[in-house]
Design a protein around this motif. Structure first.
Motif, PDB file in Angstrom:
ATOM      1  N   LEU A  99       0.856  -1.187   0.000  1.00  0.00           N
ATOM      2  CA  LEU A  99       0.000   0.000   0.000  1.00  0.00           C
ATOM      3  C   LEU A  99       0.896   1.243   0.000  1.00  0.00           C
ATOM      4  N   THR A 104      -4.688   7.439   1.938  1.00  0.00           N
ATOM      5  CA  THR A 104      -5.648   6.742   2.797  1.00  0.00           C
ATOM      6  C   THR A 104      -5.977   5.380   2.175  1.00  0.00           C
ATOM      7  N   ALA A 105      -6.660   4.564   2.989  1.00  0.00           N
ATOM      8  CA  ALA A 105      -7.083   3.250   2.499  1.00  0.00           C
ATOM      9  C   ALA A 105      -7.934   3.409   1.238  1.00  0.00           C
ATOM     10  N   ASN A 108      -5.893   4.320  -1.721  1.00  0.00           N
ATOM     11  CA  ASN A 108      -5.126   3.169  -2.188  1.00  0.00           C
ATOM     12  C   ASN A 108      -5.972   2.264  -3.082  1.00  0.00           C
ATOM     13  N   ARG A 138     -12.915   1.818   7.755  1.00  0.00           N
ATOM     14  CA  ARG A 138     -11.465   2.052   7.821  1.00  0.00           C
ATOM     15  C   ARG A 138     -10.941   2.885   6.653  1.00  0.00           C
ATOM     16  N   PRO A 143      -2.386   3.591   5.993  1.00  0.00           N
ATOM     17  CA  PRO A 143      -1.962   2.223   6.311  1.00  0.00           C
ATOM     18  C   PRO A 143      -1.366   2.043   7.712  1.00  0.00           C
ATOM     19  N   LEU A 146      -3.663   0.994  10.481  1.00  0.00           N
ATOM     20  CA  LEU A 146      -4.461  -0.225  10.292  1.00  0.00           C
ATOM     21  C   LEU A 146      -3.665  -1.447  10.740  1.00  0.00           C
ATOM     22  N   GLU A 150      -6.105  -5.768   8.301  1.00  0.00           N
ATOM     23  CA  GLU A 150      -6.889  -4.725   7.619  1.00  0.00           C
ATOM     24  C   GLU A 150      -6.145  -4.218   6.381  1.00  0.00           C
ATOM     25  N   GLN A 151      -4.834  -4.021   6.530  1.00  0.00           N
ATOM     26  CA  GLN A 151      -4.056  -3.571   5.370  1.00  0.00           C
ATOM     27  C   GLN A 151      -4.177  -4.583   4.221  1.00  0.00           C
ATOM     28  N   ILE A 154      -7.492  -4.220   2.560  1.00  0.00           N
ATOM     29  CA  ILE A 154      -7.480  -3.057   1.661  1.00  0.00           C
ATOM     30  C   ILE A 154      -6.789  -3.448   0.343  1.00  0.00           C
TER      31      ILE A 154
END
Ligand SMILES: Nc1ncnc2c1ncn2[C@@H]1O[C@H](COP(=O)(O)OP(=O)(O)OP(=O)(O)O)[C@@H](O)[C@H]1O
Ligand SMILES: [Mg+2]
Length: 225
Positions: A99, A104-105, A108, A138, A143, A146, A150-151, A154
């Motif tokens: 990422l 932000t998520a 990404n 989220r 990243p 997180l 979670e990463q 994503i």
């Protein structure tokens, strides 16, 4: 069932040239995967697993053999078609998530839509995917804020946002503790079972393979054994 396999690899060879030294990474690999299958690829370090995935994903050219992916012969594609394939046909998930730390998520994930051409972006699909992956709450985080699991979810959303028929995951749990590993394996299993997503996953862990896949392919020294 006479439908063509979604992936058909025949007698695939790959030689890396390092100066005057040749490294034979694939020595005649043949493999067929049907749409909707979840296949695990197991094998020791250096056996050619990532090389095989990079060739299937049109990120690396083979030295010999043929690869058909979603009805197209990769060796016969022009660069523009190969590029289209990398963006639309195959989604890639990596061990290290990859990422971009300053985004932000959500950014990404969106970046994959931009690269594929935002005009075609499917907002309903975006929403469905983030709900399915349980990451809707989220999206505003970067990243670093997180968890590893979670990463990786994503990163899975980024891989799936352009609706690729094939998801390739190269040791997706290799950087995760056991709890987060299980969450990611459950995610992949559900994607396969509920959305019929075709998934190929490299893993070192036979338990992970047994937990979520229907078929295990073993590699050793550049061959399937
Ligand atoms: N870019 C490269 N240049 C030269 N040799 C390479 C390159 N990439 C891989 N190799 C070699 O090709 C062989 C297969 O590598 P590959 O990365 O496909 O194995 P792998 O099964 O994915 O291993 P790991 O489990 O450690 O990720 C190894 O001998 C490796 O050193
Ligand atoms: Mg590898």
């Amino acid at each position: 069932m006479s439908e063509e396999p979604i992936i058909k690899v025949q007698n695939l060879r790959k030689v890396y040239r390092l100066g005057t030294v040749d490294v034979s990474a694939l020595r005649g690999v043949s493999l067929e995967v049907d749409a909707g299958e979840f296949v695990a690829v197991l094998g020791p370090s250096g056996s050619g697993k990532s090389t095989l995935f990079h060739i299937i994903g049109a990120m690396l050219a083979p030295s010999g053999g043929t690869v058909r992916v979603d009805g197209l012969e990769l060796g016969q594609l022009r660069e523009a078609e190969r590029s289209h394939m990398r963006k639309r046909t195959v989604g890639f998930v990596f061990q290290r998530f990859n990422l971009l730390p300053t985004l932000t998520a959500e950014e990404n994930i969106r970046i994959a839509q931009h690269i594929a051409g935002k005009a075609d972006a499917d907002e309903d699909h975006f929403q469905r995917i983030i709900q399915f992956l349980g990451i809707a709450h989220r999206l505003r985080h970067k990243p670093f804020a997180l968890s590893g699991g979670e990463q990786q979810r994503i990163a899975i959303a980024r891989a799936l946002v352009n609706k690729p028929p094939i998801l390739l995951a190269d040791e997706p749990t290799g950087n995760l503790d056991s709890e987060n590993s299980l969450a990611v394996l459950d995610t992949l299993k559900n994607l396969n079972q509920e959305l019929n997503q075709t998934v190929l996953m490299i893993t070192h862990n036979p338990d992970a393979a047994a937990y979520c896949t229907q078929r295990v392919v073993r590699m050793k020294d550049g061959r399937i054994v």
